[in-house]
Design a protein around this motif. Structure first.
Motif, PDB file in Angstrom:
ATOM      1  N   ILE A  82      33.820 -17.843 -26.941  1.00 23.82           N
ATOM      2  CA  ILE A  82      33.370 -17.805 -28.332  1.00 23.82           C
ATOM      3  C   ILE A  82      32.434 -16.614 -28.499  1.00 23.82           C
ATOM      4  O   ILE A  82      31.325 -16.619 -27.937  1.00 23.82           O
ATOM      5  N   PRO A  83      32.818 -15.562 -29.211  1.00 23.18           N
ATOM      6  CA  PRO A  83      31.942 -14.397 -29.375  1.00 23.18           C
ATOM      7  C   PRO A  83      30.620 -14.779 -30.017  1.00 23.18           C
ATOM      8  O   PRO A  83      30.572 -15.575 -30.962  1.00 23.18           O
ATOM      9  N   ALA A  84      29.527 -14.195 -29.521  1.00 22.97           N
ATOM     10  CA  ALA A  84      28.202 -14.492 -30.060  1.00 22.97           C
ATOM     11  C   ALA A  84      28.081 -14.063 -31.512  1.00 22.97           C
ATOM     12  O   ALA A  84      27.358 -14.684 -32.295  1.00 22.97           O
TER      13      ALA A  84
ATOM     14  N   ALA B 152      24.124 -22.545 -32.291  1.00 25.37           N
ATOM     15  CA  ALA B 152      24.988 -23.105 -33.331  1.00 25.37           C
ATOM     16  C   ALA B 152      26.209 -23.787 -32.711  1.00 25.37           C
ATOM     17  O   ALA B 152      26.675 -24.827 -33.199  1.00 25.37           O
ATOM     18  N   LEU B 153      26.740 -23.230 -31.629  1.00 23.20           N
ATOM     19  CA  LEU B 153      27.858 -23.842 -30.929  1.00 23.20           C
ATOM     20  C   LEU B 153      27.468 -25.215 -30.407  1.00 23.20           C
ATOM     21  O   LEU B 153      28.221 -26.188 -30.549  1.00 23.20           O
TER      22      LEU B 153
ATOM     23  N   ARG C 242      27.243 -27.722 -33.224  1.00 27.77           N
ATOM     24  CA  ARG C 242      28.572 -28.137 -33.686  1.00 27.77           C
ATOM     25  C   ARG C 242      29.222 -29.104 -32.701  1.00 27.77           C
ATOM     26  O   ARG C 242      29.816 -30.122 -33.103  1.00 27.77           O
ATOM     27  N   LEU C 243      29.118 -28.807 -31.402  1.00 27.75           N
ATOM     28  CA  LEU C 243      29.802 -29.629 -30.407  1.00 27.75           C
ATOM     29  C   LEU C 243      29.189 -31.020 -30.277  1.00 27.75           C
ATOM     30  O   LEU C 243      29.895 -31.979 -29.940  1.00 27.75           O
ATOM     31  N   LYS C 244      27.888 -31.155 -30.526  1.00 27.12           N
ATOM     32  CA  LYS C 244      27.254 -32.462 -30.351  1.00 27.12           C
ATOM     33  C   LYS C 244      27.266 -33.290 -31.633  1.00 27.12           C
ATOM     34  O   LYS C 244      26.776 -34.428 -31.637  1.00 27.12           O
ATOM     35  N   THR C 245      27.812 -32.736 -32.700  1.00 30.47           N
ATOM     36  CA  THR C 245      27.844 -33.470 -33.963  1.00 30.47           C
ATOM     37  C   THR C 245      28.887 -34.581 -33.914  1.00 30.47           C
ATOM     38  O   THR C 245      30.045 -34.352 -33.548  1.00 30.47           O
TER      39      THR C 245
END
Length: 454
Positions: free
Chosen positions: A163-165, A172-173, A176-179
């Motif tokens: 995933i490009p910064a 932010a990644l 999103r992943l823990k939501t």
């Protein structure tokens, strides 16, 4: 139903042993002075003696056997100690927390069954080198962020991602992943400056995600599996996490700081090394033929011998007419290394890991029949910490009760021997690896002849 608490505990254990979290394997001590545990202390000392790389390989195998649920650290902690004991109990031997050479071979064999079952293989994708269950995930397709693998039944899925910064920051990644959402439950999440972990269940599948942060992107994997495959499949996530490295490096997947360039003067070229035997004859020594003993110590044809026997030779003749090259030697400690391309009549010895103990029964291997001896003391003359005193003497190898190499006796037959730890250090310094399994000690030795050039 998959027990989510088990997965959460598994992931917590994986994250607890990451670089930078010192001592994470050891449970926090209770209030006051902790009770002494001599058995654990002995196991910890044995692990330290064999070196971090060797002990990490044991931890990796314990992951595959399902006994350890933390990443390999190369250090003995309570989890690793209990994992070894659990394995020893399962194979019905005394649970000391210290693997004997035969037990180490058994552990490797048990672990190999699981790696073979899943076809665990290494792949390089999206700047990562990572192991994955290649035998199962045979269906491949390409996505925008990396390759997608799946089983024909789609009960296991794997994505290797970059995933490009500039597209999404690391923080932010993680957010999103823990939501959570309907059908998605997060049982564990962890964010550190250089890595993140998220695990839980998603639309009926168990999942585990791990990413590392680089200067330009986030790289990692997401694996999901049908809970019906647990608990056997759960170890795959740990094995993948422990295998993940930045492609083209030997470093762990954690981001390493970039050193600042320093201007240094260019050193002058080294003078050419003199051509000659690796172990030259001492000044004034006659160039006469000498006979001695060689002990096979690896699957690749590495042999241990005495520096005094091979001094002045670039190669030696083994019994039966085979040749061995002299690789290196240490005349002060009278130890040397040979290499032969083929030694079909010999079987390599396993290497002793724990240090010898005073009073321990050993045998001296200098020919077809081993001779009994006892470790009389742990140091020799002048408190030489590299040596042990024996109750008998013979030129050859010191063999412990399990048939493993535990030292190298004096070439002149004096009742002293180099300690196994010193011998191991010498062999590893010259990139010699222990054999996959130990053979019959009586089939590990050969005679050799050194004929120096006049």
């Amino acid at each position: 139903m998959l027990r989510l608490t088990m997965i959460g505990a598994c992931v917590l254990a994986m994250s607890a042993t990451l670089p930078g979290l010192a001592g994470a394997q050891t449970q926090p001590p209770a209030a006051g002075v902790p009770a002494a545990d001599p058995a654990f202390d002995a196991a910890k000392a044995a692990a330290a003696a064999m070196g971090a790389d060797d002990f990490a390989s044991i931890q990796q195998d314990l992951i595959w056997t399902g006994d350890l649920n933390s990443l390999p650290s190369g250090e003995m902690g309570k989890r690793s100690y209990e994992a070894i004991r659990a394995f020893q109990k399962r194979i019905k031997v005394k649970d000391t927390g210290i693997l004997t050479p035969p037990q180490r071979v058994t552990l490797t064999q048990h672990a190999a069954k699981f790696t073979a079952r899943y076809g665990f293989a290494t792949i390089t994708e999206r700047g990562l080198s990572i192991g994955y269950p290649a035998k199962l995930t045979t269906e491949r397709s390409d996505g925008k962020s990396g390759p997608h693998f799946a089983t024909p039944k789609n009960d296991v899925t794997l994505d290797i991602l970059s995933i490009p910064a500039e597209k999404e920051s690391f923080e932010a990644l993680f957010t999103r992943l823990k939501t959570e959402r309907p059908g998605r439950k997060v049982t564990y999440s962890l964010l550190r400056p250089d890595f993140l972990v998220v695990a839980g269940t998603n639309d009926g599948k168990t999942f585990y995600l791990r990413f590392i942060k680089t200067d330009t992107d986030a790289r990692g994997f997401a694996i999901g599996w049908d809970p019906a495959l647990s608990p056997g499949f759960d170890r795959i996530a740990i094995a993948m996490a422990s295998s993940m490295k930045l492609a083209g490096t030997d470093q762990s997947a954690a981001v390493q700081p970039t050193p600042k360039p320093v201007d240094k003067p260019v050193p002058p070229p080294e003078p050419p090394k003199p051509v000659g035997p690796p172990v030259p004859l001492p000044a004034g020594a006659p160039a006469t033929a000498k006979n001695g003993i060689a002990i096979l110590v690896s699957d690749k044809g590495d042999l241990l011998t005495y520096a005094s026997v091979i001094a002045g030779c670039e190669s030696v003749t083994l019994q039966g007419g085979g040749m061995a090259k002299v690789v290196a030697g240490d005349l002060d400690n009278n130890i040397a290394l040979l290499h032969a391309d083929a030694v079909p009549s010999l079987a390599p010895l396993a290497w002793r890991q724990p240090a010898l103990a005073e009073g321990e029964a050993v045998s001296l291997l200098s020919g077809p029949t081993p001779a009994a001896a006892t470790v009389a003391a742990l140091t020799g003359a002048n408190d030489d910490s590299r040596r042990v005193s024996l109750s008998a003497g013979a030129a050859g190898a010191v063999i412990d009760k399990d048939g493993a190499l535990a030292g190298l006796t004096a070439a002149d037959g004096a009742p002293t021997a180099l300690k196994g730890l010193f011998v191991t250090a010498f062999l590893r310094a010259h990139a010699v690896a222990p054999p996959a399994r130990g053979g019959d000690p009586t089939k590990a030795t050969a005679t050799l002849t050194c004929t120096p050039k006049p």
